[in-house]
Structures are given as C-alpha cells and as structure tokens.
Motif scaffolding. Structure first.
Motif, PDB file in Angstrom:
ATOM      1  N   GLY A 191     -11.985  -0.850   0.077  1.00 24.21           N
ATOM      2  CA  GLY A 191     -11.712  -1.696   1.229  1.00 24.21           C
ATOM      3  C   GLY A 191     -11.233  -3.082   0.878  1.00 24.21           C
ATOM      4  N   LYS A 192     -10.754  -3.279  -0.355  1.00 29.13           N
ATOM      5  CA  LYS A 192     -10.311  -4.595  -0.794  1.00 29.13           C
ATOM      6  C   LYS A 192      -8.856  -4.896  -0.440  1.00 29.13           C
ATOM      7  CE  LYS A 192     -14.224  -5.536  -2.845  1.00 29.13           C
ATOM      8  NZ  LYS A 192     -15.124  -6.600  -2.329  1.00 29.13           N
ATOM      9  N   LEU A 193      -8.141  -3.899   0.108  1.00 29.01           N
ATOM     10  CA  LEU A 193      -6.727  -4.115   0.426  1.00 29.01           C
ATOM     11  C   LEU A 193      -6.489  -4.217   1.928  1.00 29.01           C
ATOM     12  CD1 LEU A 193      -4.939  -1.791  -2.161  1.00 29.01           C
ATOM     13  CD2 LEU A 193      -5.701  -4.158  -2.408  1.00 29.01           C
ATOM     14  N   THR A 194      -7.534  -4.461   2.687  1.00 30.13           N
ATOM     15  CA  THR A 194      -7.342  -4.722   4.113  1.00 30.13           C
ATOM     16  C   THR A 194      -6.684  -6.083   4.282  1.00 30.13           C
ATOM     17  OG1 THR A 194      -9.527  -5.743   4.298  1.00 30.13           O
ATOM     18  CG2 THR A 194      -9.376  -3.364   4.706  1.00 30.13           C
ATOM     19  N   VAL A 195      -6.129  -6.328   5.456  1.00 27.81           N
ATOM     20  CA  VAL A 195      -5.447  -7.601   5.710  1.00 27.81           C
ATOM     21  C   VAL A 195      -6.385  -8.774   5.467  1.00 27.81           C
ATOM     22  CG1 VAL A 195      -4.271  -8.978   7.460  1.00 27.81           C
ATOM     23  CG2 VAL A 195      -3.892  -6.508   7.357  1.00 27.81           C
ATOM     24  N   GLU A 196      -7.673  -8.617   5.798  1.00 27.08           N
ATOM     25  CA  GLU A 196      -8.637  -9.700   5.640  1.00 27.08           C
ATOM     26  C   GLU A 196      -8.971  -9.968   4.169  1.00 27.08           C
ATOM     27  OE1 GLU A 196      -8.692  -7.819   9.459  1.00 27.08           O
ATOM     28  OE2 GLU A 196      -9.185  -6.961   7.484  1.00 27.08           O
ATOM     29  N   ASN A 197      -8.912  -8.926   3.316  1.00 25.87           N
ATOM     30  CA  ASN A 197      -9.378  -9.067   1.929  1.00 25.87           C
ATOM     31  C   ASN A 197      -8.273  -9.124   0.891  1.00 25.87           C
ATOM     32  OD1 ASN A 197     -12.044  -8.923   2.841  1.00 25.87           O
ATOM     33  ND2 ASN A 197     -12.088  -6.687   2.708  1.00 25.87           N
ATOM     34  N   ILE A 198      -7.073  -8.705   1.254  1.00 22.47           N
ATOM     35  CA  ILE A 198      -6.049  -8.495   0.225  1.00 22.47           C
ATOM     36  C   ILE A 198      -5.618  -9.790  -0.454  1.00 22.47           C
ATOM     37  CG2 ILE A 198      -4.031  -8.663   1.769  1.00 22.47           C
ATOM     38  CD1 ILE A 198      -2.902  -6.225   0.169  1.00 22.47           C
ATOM     39  N   LYS A 240       0.821  -1.216   0.000  1.00 24.85           N
ATOM     40  CA  LYS A 240       0.000   0.000   0.000  1.00 24.85           C
ATOM     41  C   LYS A 240       0.853   1.264   0.000  1.00 24.85           C
ATOM     42  CE  LYS A 240      -2.753  -1.570   3.369  1.00 24.85           C
ATOM     43  NZ  LYS A 240      -3.877  -1.682   4.330  1.00 24.85           N
ATOM     44  N   LEU A 241       2.031   1.206   0.613  1.00 24.73           N
ATOM     45  CA  LEU A 241       2.921   2.363   0.551  1.00 24.73           C
ATOM     46  C   LEU A 241       3.419   2.576  -0.876  1.00 24.73           C
ATOM     47  CD1 LEU A 241       4.439   4.634   1.965  1.00 24.73           C
ATOM     48  CD2 LEU A 241       6.264   2.994   2.503  1.00 24.73           C
ATOM     49  N   ALA A 242       3.709   1.484  -1.602  1.00 28.22           N
ATOM     50  CA  ALA A 242       4.114   1.598  -3.008  1.00 28.22           C
ATOM     51  C   ALA A 242       3.009   2.234  -3.841  1.00 28.22           C
ATOM     52  CB  ALA A 242       4.478   0.223  -3.568  1.00 28.22           C
ATOM     53  N   ILE A 243       1.753   1.839  -3.570  1.00 23.93           N
ATOM     54  CA  ILE A 243       0.621   2.446  -4.301  1.00 23.93           C
ATOM     55  C   ILE A 243       0.525   3.937  -3.976  1.00 23.93           C
ATOM     56  CG2 ILE A 243      -1.889   2.480  -4.544  1.00 23.93           C
ATOM     57  CD1 ILE A 243      -1.882  -0.521  -3.953  1.00 23.93           C
TER      58      ILE A 243
END
Length: 468
Positions: free
Chosen positions: A355-362, A222-225
């Motif tokens: 919200g697709k990049l949360t730990v649960e969904n990524i 996410k930091l790269a994004i």
C-alpha cells in the motif's frame, strides 16, 4: 598499419557509430507505441480521462523519437553501397529483398497511419483512432522483425549457398527463419518493451519525486510496474535460450563471451568467469575471478557439462574474435542490468502490495523513485551492450563462416572514410543534443490536462454531414 590508414577498421567504426546512435530512437519508438495502445484501450474501456491525457502526453515523446529514428537511419542505407559494396554485391539478392520488405511492409504501414494517430483525435471515431495506433505499433514491430531477420542471417546463414562469390537463395523460408532469427527477434522485442517501460516509469518517478502531477503519473508508474512484471522475467528466460543458440551455432562467440581459451570436455565442470583480464596475444587470461562449476549451471543448469564447450584456442588467431575484453564485459553489463531490473521490479511490486504506492503515500517513496530514475537510461545501455556482443563477437566474419569482414569492405581511401566518420559523428551528436533538448522540454512542460475529450457523437454526426 596506422589506425588512420586502416579502411576496414574505420569502416567498421563508422557503421558501429551510425548503428549505435540510430538504435537509440527505434527502441523507445517501438516500445512506447504498444504502451500508447494500452493507454487508449484503458481509456475506451474505463472512460477515465486520465488515460486519454496519458496517451496524448506520451505520444509527444513518441513523435520526437520517430522523427529522429527516420533521420538517423538514412546514413546506414548509404553505407551499404559506399563502405560495403563487395558485401552488398555478394548478398544483395537476399538482404536487399529483406530490407525492401522492411520498408514496404513495415515502415510504410507505420508511416501511413502515423498521421491519423497524431492528428486524428478529433477527426475520426475513437475506435478508428485506436486501430490506427495499433497499426502503427504493428508496423514498428514488423520493422524490427525484418531488421533482425537480416542480421540473424548474417549470424547463422541458411537457405542457400555461395556460388562464385554470390549468395544464391534456394529457400527463402529457410533463410528468413534461420537458426538465430526467432529467438533473436523475441529477445529484442522484449528488450525494447522493457527499456520503454523503465523509461516511462523513470519519467513518471521524476514527476512524483518533484511532486508534480503526482496522482496523474502514479497511474503511468504503476502501469509500468504491472507490465514489467510480465516482461522482465520473460526477457531473462528468452535471453537464456538466445544464449543456447549461440552455444550451438557460434561457438567462437560463446568462447569470447566467457573468455574461455581451452576446451572443456563434456562431463566435466568449469568455472564461470565473473571478472577476467584477457591476454589475447598469449591466448590466456592473466587473472580471473570465477564461480566454481558456474559455467555448467549457466549452460545446462548443472555443474557438469552435457556437451563440450570449445575454447578460443580451437581456432587460429585469424579465425576468432580479438576484442575479447569488450565482448566479455559487454555481455556482463547486459546481464547485470537485466537482473537489476528484475530486482527493482520485485521491490516495486512489494511496495505496491504494502500500500505504499497509493496517491497519499507514493511521494514518500523517495528512494524507490530515485531508483527508477536511475534505471531509466540503463535499458539503452543493456541493448547497446547486447548488440556489441552480437556484432563484435561475430568477427572476423561479416557473414558467419562465409564472408570475411576484410573482404566485404569497399576499396576506398581511408582518408575518405575518416572524413565521413567525423561528419556522421558530428551530425549524430547534434541529433542527440536536439533529442535531449526537445525531450526535456516536453517533460518539463508536463501533460496538458485541459485538452478536450473527443466527442464520439459529434464525430459521427460530422462524418454523416460530410458524406451528404
């Protein structure tokens, strides 16, 4: 003349091979150094130990690239004397000092603080370590500045004149800040940062796709994004300005980039070629797939051109680039990858907001992770393609409009150059194999999350004891 008996062509190929291989390493070195700075700043600000472990993990890849960059760059220095002695004699008073600045002002700064960055985690206070990492990044970036200055001067020479076959400098400032220097440097730095971000994002996506350290690498992903959101659009904008500089200062190169043979007068519209089959011998394109009025939109944001665009037929065949296909398609490769990065960054941002990049969904974002893995090496291809356009498009001049490439090569037997070309290529392939082997080992091993966190209080007390 047989290809194997052509000293000029063999010397050009040798310099191209060594430069292309060498460029692989500084690209990631410079870009990743700033990423390490960001990670350390985040660690000190948030006290989140994940950022500390990220800094330690990514620094391993940085060190590998730095070492290979140093090793692969040595041959280029020798080639100036061995293969390009007349060129070195003609412009050495200026370029020698510029490359000297790169060594003393930039490389030595980077190398001096590299030891603290690598080994100083438990030996110096965290703020001192951050300062060392920043100075390493600054040194690496300064190195790129001086290299781009030297090359840009060869593209748009300024600040002096040729007298009796030698370039005499009248103004170092004009020579250093020649018309192509600043736009080229900013364009290159952004390309380096962009490449590093997509490499880091691609490696992070590989871990997430394989369900290894998903929570840990979701942070770097996410930091790269987040950083790509800033860099990717800016790179395209600066690239446009860099193209405008070529339009005004190297019209023959622009004509080759666009495979344009006949001049288009001001006030008229011209198609923008997407695909062509250039026929250099007959000075035309055998066929083309074009966008009507597209050239004006690319150059001046409207169908009609504000200024004439010169075609290749304006120059004698010996005074214009011959490798039109290579220049044309290399440019489109670079531009195509840039817009692919822009699209991937945009899609990734949308998924993040959803919200697709949360730990649960990524881990469920399989297609997105695969896209980032696919994108990881493309930045290298874009940078190398851009340099192909830059260097091959300047031909037949080694210093644009002043010194021909054929007059700048050393008069040595072609067989000698062929032997050294084979030797250099073999060595560089070996270095590439080492990079892939050791780099893959670092990635397969993953981060060491058990590394102890440096204790600032203990470091301060140890420092005080050593002083007493």
């Amino acid at each position: 003349m047989s290809f194997f008996a052509d000293t000029v062509m063999l010397s050009r190929i040798q310099f191209a091979v060594t430069s292309i291989f060498h460029m692989f390493w500084p690209i990631l070195t410079i870009g990743m150094s700033w990423y390490l700075v960001v990670m350390e700043v985040l660690w000190l600000k948030t006290k989140d130990t994940n950022f500390y472990h990220h800094a330690r993990f990514w620094s391993k890849l940085y060190i590998l690239n730095f070492g290979l960059g140093v090793a692969s760059g040595v041959a280029i220095e020798f080639e100036f004397g061995a293969n390009w002695a007349p060129f070195s004699l003609a412009v050495g008073d200026f370029l020698g000092s510029i490359l000297g600045f790169e060594g003393t002002m930039a490389f030595m700064l980077e190398a001096a603080f590299l030891g603290i960055m690598i080994y100083g985690w438990n030996r110096v206070p965290p703020l001192m370590h951050l300062l060392a990492t920043m100075l390493v990044a600054i040194g690496a970036t300064l190195s790129s500045f001086w290299i781009i200055v030297a090359n840009s001067w060869m593209q748009t020479p300024a600040g002096g004149e040729m007298v009796d076959g030698k370039f005499l400098v009248h103004s170092y400032l004009e020579a250093i800040f020649n018309p192509a220097a600043l736009s080229s440097w900013v364009h290159m730095v952004l390309a380096i940062l962009e490449t590093a971000l997509f490499v880091i994002g691609g490696i992070s996506a590989w871990y997430i796709l394989n369900k290894r350290y998903e929570e840990f690498f979701s942070k770097s992903f996410k930091l790269a994004i987040a950083l790509a959101i800033l860099v990717t659009p800016l790179q395209i904008i600066v690239g446009h300005f860099s193209g405008e500089e070529v339009y005004h200062n190297q019209p023959a190169k622009l004509a080759a980039i666009e495979a344009l043979w006949d001049t288009v007068p001001a006030g008229e519209s011209a198609p923008w070629n997407v695909l062509v089959a250039p026929n250099v011998q007959d000075s035309k394109n055998n066929w083309s797939l074009s966008v009507p009025g597209g050239l004006g939109m690319v150059l001046s944001m409207k169908p009609q051109l504000d200024e004439p665009v010169l075609g290749l037929n304006e120059w004698k065949p010996e005074d214009r680039p011959h490798a039109v296909s290579l220049i044309f398609y290399s440019f489109r490769m670079m531009v195509g990858i840039s817009f692919f990065f822009l699209g991937l960054m945009g899609v990734s941002l949308v998924q993040w907001l959803r919200g697709k990049l949360t730990v649960e969904n990524i881990t469920a974002q399989t297609w997105l992770m695969r896209a980032w893995i696919f994108a990881a090496p493309l930045g290298y291809l874009a940078v190398e393609s851009g340099w192909m356009v830059r260097e091959v498009g300047r031909q037949p001049w080694i210093v644009y409009g002043k010194i021909r490439t054929a007059d700048a090569v050393s008069q040595v037997p072609a067989s000698n150059v062929l032997v050294s070309l084979i030797a250099y290529t073999s060595i560089y392939l070996m270095l590439l194999g080492c990079a892939l082997y050791f780099g893959s080992r670092i990635v397969r091993q993953g981060p060491n999350l058990g590394l102890p966190i440096p204790n600032p209080d203990l470091l301060k007390s140890s420092k005080a004891e050593s002083l007493t």
